[in-house]
Structures are given as C-alpha cells and as structure tokens.
Design an enzyme around this catalytic site. Structure first.
Site, PDB file in Angstrom:
ATOM      1  N   GLU A   5      12.407  58.410  41.805  1.00 16.34           N
ATOM      2  CA  GLU A   5      13.133  59.319  42.689  1.00 16.34           C
ATOM      3  C   GLU A   5      13.488  60.598  41.935  1.00 16.34           C
ATOM      4  O   GLU A   5      14.123  60.557  40.880  1.00 16.34           O
ATOM      5  CB  GLU A   5      14.399  58.632  43.199  1.00 16.34           C
ATOM      6  CG  GLU A   5      15.188  59.442  44.203  1.00 16.34           C
ATOM      7  CD  GLU A   5      16.427  58.706  44.698  1.00 16.34           C
ATOM      8  OE1 GLU A   5      16.839  58.951  45.848  1.00 16.34           O
ATOM      9  OE2 GLU A   5      16.982  57.893  43.938  1.00 16.34           O
ATOM     10  N   TRP A  11      28.534  62.231  44.916  1.00 15.69           N
ATOM     11  CA  TRP A  11      28.848  63.649  45.036  1.00 15.69           C
ATOM     12  C   TRP A  11      28.054  64.346  46.135  1.00 15.69           C
ATOM     13  O   TRP A  11      28.455  65.392  46.615  1.00 15.69           O
ATOM     14  CB  TRP A  11      28.557  64.356  43.703  1.00 15.69           C
ATOM     15  CG  TRP A  11      27.177  64.049  43.187  1.00 15.69           C
ATOM     16  CD1 TRP A  11      26.833  63.071  42.299  1.00 15.69           C
ATOM     17  CD2 TRP A  11      25.962  64.689  43.572  1.00 15.69           C
ATOM     18  NE1 TRP A  11      25.473  63.066  42.105  1.00 15.69           N
ATOM     19  CE2 TRP A  11      24.906  64.055  42.865  1.00 15.69           C
ATOM     20  CE3 TRP A  11      25.647  65.747  44.427  1.00 15.69           C
ATOM     21  CZ2 TRP A  11      23.569  64.435  43.007  1.00 15.69           C
ATOM     22  CZ3 TRP A  11      24.311  66.126  44.570  1.00 15.69           C
ATOM     23  CH2 TRP A  11      23.296  65.473  43.859  1.00 15.69           C
ATOM     24  N   GLU A  57      24.275  51.057  49.203  1.00 11.97           N
ATOM     25  CA  GLU A  57      23.180  51.920  49.632  1.00 11.97           C
ATOM     26  C   GLU A  57      22.717  52.690  48.406  1.00 11.97           C
ATOM     27  O   GLU A  57      23.460  53.493  47.843  1.00 11.97           O
ATOM     28  CB  GLU A  57      23.598  52.878  50.747  1.00 11.97           C
ATOM     29  CG  GLU A  57      22.399  53.665  51.273  1.00 11.97           C
ATOM     30  CD  GLU A  57      22.719  54.488  52.502  1.00 11.97           C
ATOM     31  OE1 GLU A  57      22.560  55.720  52.426  1.00 11.97           O
ATOM     32  OE2 GLU A  57      23.130  53.898  53.518  1.00 11.97           O
ATOM     33  N   CYS A  97      19.685  60.671  49.776  1.00 15.82           N
ATOM     34  CA  CYS A  97      19.006  59.405  49.509  1.00 15.82           C
ATOM     35  C   CYS A  97      17.942  59.089  50.558  1.00 15.82           C
ATOM     36  O   CYS A  97      17.014  58.329  50.284  1.00 15.82           O
ATOM     37  CB  CYS A  97      20.019  58.274  49.414  1.00 15.82           C
ATOM     38  SG  CYS A  97      21.085  58.086  50.850  1.00 15.82           S
ATOM     39  N   LYS A 114      37.275  55.878  45.396  1.00 18.44           N
ATOM     40  CA  LYS A 114      37.023  56.509  44.097  1.00 18.44           C
ATOM     41  C   LYS A 114      35.864  57.474  44.315  1.00 18.44           C
ATOM     42  O   LYS A 114      34.699  57.107  44.268  1.00 18.44           O
ATOM     43  CB  LYS A 114      36.652  55.461  43.048  1.00 18.44           C
ATOM     44  CG  LYS A 114      37.034  55.833  41.608  1.00 18.44           C
ATOM     45  CD  LYS A 114      36.415  57.110  41.100  1.00 18.44           C
ATOM     46  CE  LYS A 114      34.958  56.917  40.718  1.00 18.44           C
ATOM     47  NZ  LYS A 114      34.386  58.176  40.115  1.00 18.44           N
ATOM     48  N   GLY A 132      25.002  55.094  45.745  1.00 23.17           N
ATOM     49  CA  GLY A 132      24.606  55.755  44.508  1.00 23.17           C
ATOM     50  C   GLY A 132      23.255  55.278  44.042  1.00 23.17           C
ATOM     51  O   GLY A 132      22.437  54.783  44.832  1.00 23.17           O
ATOM     52  N   SER A 133      23.021  55.380  42.767  1.00 24.79           N
ATOM     53  CA  SER A 133      21.714  55.031  42.212  1.00 24.79           C
ATOM     54  C   SER A 133      21.532  53.519  42.168  1.00 24.79           C
ATOM     55  O   SER A 133      22.499  52.748  42.116  1.00 24.79           O
ATOM     56  CB  SER A 133      21.576  55.600  40.801  1.00 24.79           C
ATOM     57  OG  SER A 133      22.419  54.904  39.892  1.00 24.79           O
TER      58      SER A 133
END
Length: 513
Positions: A381, A152, A249, A283, A176, A227-228
């Site tokens: 994080e 997002w 990533e 990130c 997606k 993402g995470s």
C-alpha cells in the site's frame, strides 16, 4: 480557527495535571498551530475509571433521550460546517471538498443511528424451545467502556462518527486520536457536550500511540481501531490477551476494473476520484486499475487527461481538488515507491514529482504503467496519490489479478451492464464493491455494513452490525410448564411424544415459514 481557539479545546483533554505538550503542525506550510498535552498511562487509567463510573447512568437513559443528543448534533455540525472544515484542513492538509466528506459523514451517521437505535435495541421476541410454552426474549445490553483508536487521515469520520453507535448503544467512549490530529476530535467533543452529552460519557486522551495504546486496550471492554495492518495485529494481540472484543479496519490495495463495455469517459472520471481523493490517503482509495485491452488505450488517455486537469494547491476554499500529504514521512514513502518503480522499468504517464513550490509535502497525482511484481508498489500500500494501470485480456483475468492481494477492503467495477457488474462484484474478495463508482457509494450507504476481508481487518462498521457490535446479547427464556425435563416415570413414552412433536412442528413450519 485561531491558535488561541484551538488551544482552548485542550481544556477537554482528560489529563490528570500538568503534562509536557506536543506541537501540532499544519501540513500546508509546516507551521505550528497549537499544542496538546502528552497524556500518560495513568491519565488513561483515570479516564477509564471516570467513564466506568458514568456507565450505569448513561445506560439508564431511555434510548429516545440518547438519540435526541445526536439529532441535535446532526443539525449543529451542519450549522457550524465552516468552522470544523477549517480545523480538519488545518490538521490534515486535505482539500476542502475532501474535508466536506467528513462533515457529511458525521451528520449522516448521527441521523441514521439516532433513527435506528430505538428499534434495534428494543427487546425482541424469539422462537422458544417449546412452542406456546417457552417465552424467549433477546435483550441488548451495553458492552461497557469502548476505546476508539483513530487515525489522522479522517480525524472526524474515524473518531467521532465511529463513536456515535457506541454511545447510542449506552456505552461511555474514550477516544485516542492520532497524535498529530487531535483538535478535530476535541472540537466535536465540545459540540457534543453542548448538544447535551454528559461530560464523562465521551472523553479524549491525547498523546503517543505506543504510550497510550496498551493501557487503553487493557482497560476497555471493546476496542475499535482504524489504521495499518501492522499496528492492527498488535492491537488484536493485546485485546486477545484480555479477551476483549475488537473491530479492526486496516490497510488496502484496492482494485478498479474497467470492463470491455464500460463508459470509458465516466470510468476515467470515477477512477480519478477514487485514486486521488484525500491525496490518496484513504484506506478505500484505488491503487490498482485493471482495464480490458479493447478499451485500454482510450481509457489511459482519458485517465491522464482527467488527472492533469486536477488542481493541486493549498487553500481553505473549494477551488482546489487535491491537497497535501500529511508529513515528510509519507512524502518520502510515496517518492520511494515511485522511484523504485521507475528504476525497475515503470513508465510515468503523468505526475511523479514532489511540488515543494506549493508546500513541503505536496506530490503530484501520478499514473504509472508497466508495473511489474518486483516493484514495491505492486503489492504494498502506497497511501498516496499514485495508481498503477494494467491491461488485461478478459474479465476473468481482471478478477483473478484483483483478488491476488493480501488485502480485501474495497473494489470498483465499471460497465454499462449493471447486472454484469454486480455479478463481477460478487466474485471479488473485498468487503465493499462499488459498481460504476469508486468508493463513495458503498461508504455512503450507511445502512449496509462496511469492513475488510483478509488482511484488511475484522468486524464491520455501518448498518445494524455497526451498532450491535457495541452490545452484549442476553437471552431470557421463561418456561410456563415443565415439558423439557423427562418425568420420573414413563420416560420412553415421553421420548416418543417429544419425537412426534418435533416431526409435527417441522411439518407446520414447512407449511407456514
């Protein structure tokens, strides 16, 4: 854009029929701005079937024709900049300057890969097994259907920009997007089709990640995920079961080093950009600063001064520096990290408060000192507008502490001696390092690969690698005379001749590299 205009974009969702819908909310005020279908696993599978059916025709297009689509897209997205900025801000709550970074990234990526694809994808002569007798050519074929699972926080850059090299390599793509930020990808899909991209070549499915993730990963030939780290492991596990290649990533706890010879004022300004861009929801943003003791007091004062000067507010203009966090879950995490640190002895130099007077998810840019290893945010994080400042006695200590992390995505080094800065950069275990910049220099260098080390991911985006990862290499070797098989008679003489040939060839290659 109006509610009706956003709703009209859902016509591009690859849904098999009437589906329940999810409300999309604007972080600025938590208002409903639209709804999108909740696609099903069957929708994903049918979308992948359509993509696969379109793959041969798309791959048959000359590379120059595919590139022409993205040259048109480059101009079109710049022409309609204000429209897509509105969509990005509506979905994410970021400031307009931060949203502009995504538009510039998409245009730059389109231009770069449109120019590169023809050269990079052309058949390439390679050295043959036997000089002058073996003709060897490397060819690059599309890998197949590519699935892109995007987050997002950068809904244009990490969905559409990432799709561009995959499409130019001749692959159909299914995106997606994050369930909360689908309209940006749908807006770009609409524009790409207007620029000449065939309808089934790029498609979007909307809905929940846990529902759509597995059928997408199981059905594609390559998956790109941003993402995470936690979710990235699950993506890699699913891809691995199907022997599907992937690039990931993932998270970062990125360090910034201020050396003893740094321009302190410039370092403070750069650190503020690096820490609080996109409200820290980036990130590659900076969450740890290691500053040499000889300039520590001066730097802290400058950093606090620059941080306090930031404007925090909602608005669809360029007057505000920092926007909103995405939602209540992220706000709660930021608050919990800061509260835990303060309870255990950390000092808040500035910030440290939510700002409900501005909107439901606003949080002040925050600078902490006296952070110790028993505090949650020391290693985990935060993904918000919070940075910790640590004083160090030497460059070696700064490097050691910067590398003491499970992550290795991005880093920043500040010094007036750029050669020294580059030497320090080489010792940092991160995929990108910026000298006298926080993140934008490396991110904007599209010709160079970008990605993470350690738990920050695998694979690279950008550069030639960012295109070629979406291809399969094929070697075609044509032999003019049969010199590779031993003869029926005189094999010992043949062996001597082959050995002598290798020795001579080594000599020649040493003389003419």
């Amino acid at each position: 854009m109006t509610f009706a205009q956003l709703e009209s974009l859902t016509d591009h969702v690859s849904s098999a029929g009437s589906r329940p819908h999810r409300q999309i909310r604007a972080p600025y005020d938590d208002s409903v701005v639209g709804t999108v279908p909740l696609c099903t696993p069957e929708d994903v599978r049918s979308t992948l079937d359509e993509a696969r059916a379109a793959s041969d025709e798309w791959a048959s297009w000359p590379v120059s024709d595919r590139a022409a689509v993205f040259r048109r897209f480059h101009d079109a997205i710049l022409d309609r900049r204000e429209s897509i900025l509105d969509v990005i801000q509506t979905e994410t709550g970021k400031s307009r300057p931060d949203a502009l970074e995504e538009v510039l990234d998409a245009a730059t990526t389109a231009r770069y890969y449109a120019n590169l694809a023809g050269r990079a994808l052309s058949p390439t002569r390679r050295s043959g097994a036997v000089p002058f007798v073996t003709k060897t050519v490397e060819r690059s074929h599309p890998v197949g259907v590519v699935g892109i699972i995007s987050p997002w926080n950068y809904p244009l850059s990490l969905s559409v920009s990432e799709s561009i090299p995959a499409l130019l390599a001749g692959n159909p793509v299914v995106i997606k997007p994050d369930e909360g930020t689908p309209f940006t990808a749908l807006w770009a899909l609409d524009l790409l089709r207007e620029c000449g991209l065939p309808e089934s070549v790029l498609q979007v499915v909307t809905g929940e990640g846990p529902t759509l993730g597995d059928p997408l990963i199981e059905g594609v030939d390559y998956v790109s995920f941003t993402g995470s780290t936690e979710v990235g492991r699950l993506v890699a596990e699913t891809a691995g079961r199907h022997l599907t290649d992937c690039s990931l990533e993932l998270g970062g706890k990125n360090p910034l080093l201020v050396l003893d010879d740094a321009d302190v004022a410039a370092a403070a300004r750069g650190a503020v950009r690096g820490c609080f861009a996109n409200t820290g929801q980036l990130c590659i943003s900076i969450e740890r600063i290691y500053v040499h003791e000889s300039v520590a007091d001066e730097f802290r004062e400058a950093l606090v001064r620059e941080t306090k000067a930031l404007t925090l507010d909602a608005g669809y203009d360029y007057d505000h520096d920092v926007g909103s966090l995405l939602d209540g879950e992220l706000l709660a995490k930021v608050e919990a990290h800061v509260e835990d640190a303060v309870e255990k002895g950390a000092t808040v130099l500035t910030g440290g408060r939510a700002r409900p007077d501005l909107g439901p998810y606003f949080y002040e840019p925050t600078v902490l000192t006296d952070v110790t290893s028993n505090m949650t945010l020391a290693d985990e994080e935060t993904f918000g507008p919070v940075v910790s400042v640590y004083e160090v006695e030497s460059v070696s200590e700064a490097i050691e502490r910067a590398n003491d992390s499970e992550y290795g995505l991005n880093a920043s080094v500040w010094t007036e001696n750029t050669e020294r800065g580059e030497q320090v950069a080489a010792r940092l275990a991160t995929g990108t390092v910026n000298v006298n910049e926080a993140y934008a220099a490396a991110w904007g260098s599209i010709d160079a690969p970008m990605g993470g080390m350690k738990n920050s991911g695998i694979g690279r985006r950008h550069g030639r690698q960012g295109l070629m990862k979406y291809t399969e290499s094929q070697t075609v070797a044509t032999q003019r005379f049969d010199l590779l098989s031993p003869p029926e008679r005189g094999r010992a003489l043949w062996a001597d001749g082959v050995t002598l040939g290798l020795r001579l060839w080594k000599r020649l290659t040493e003389l003419v590299p």
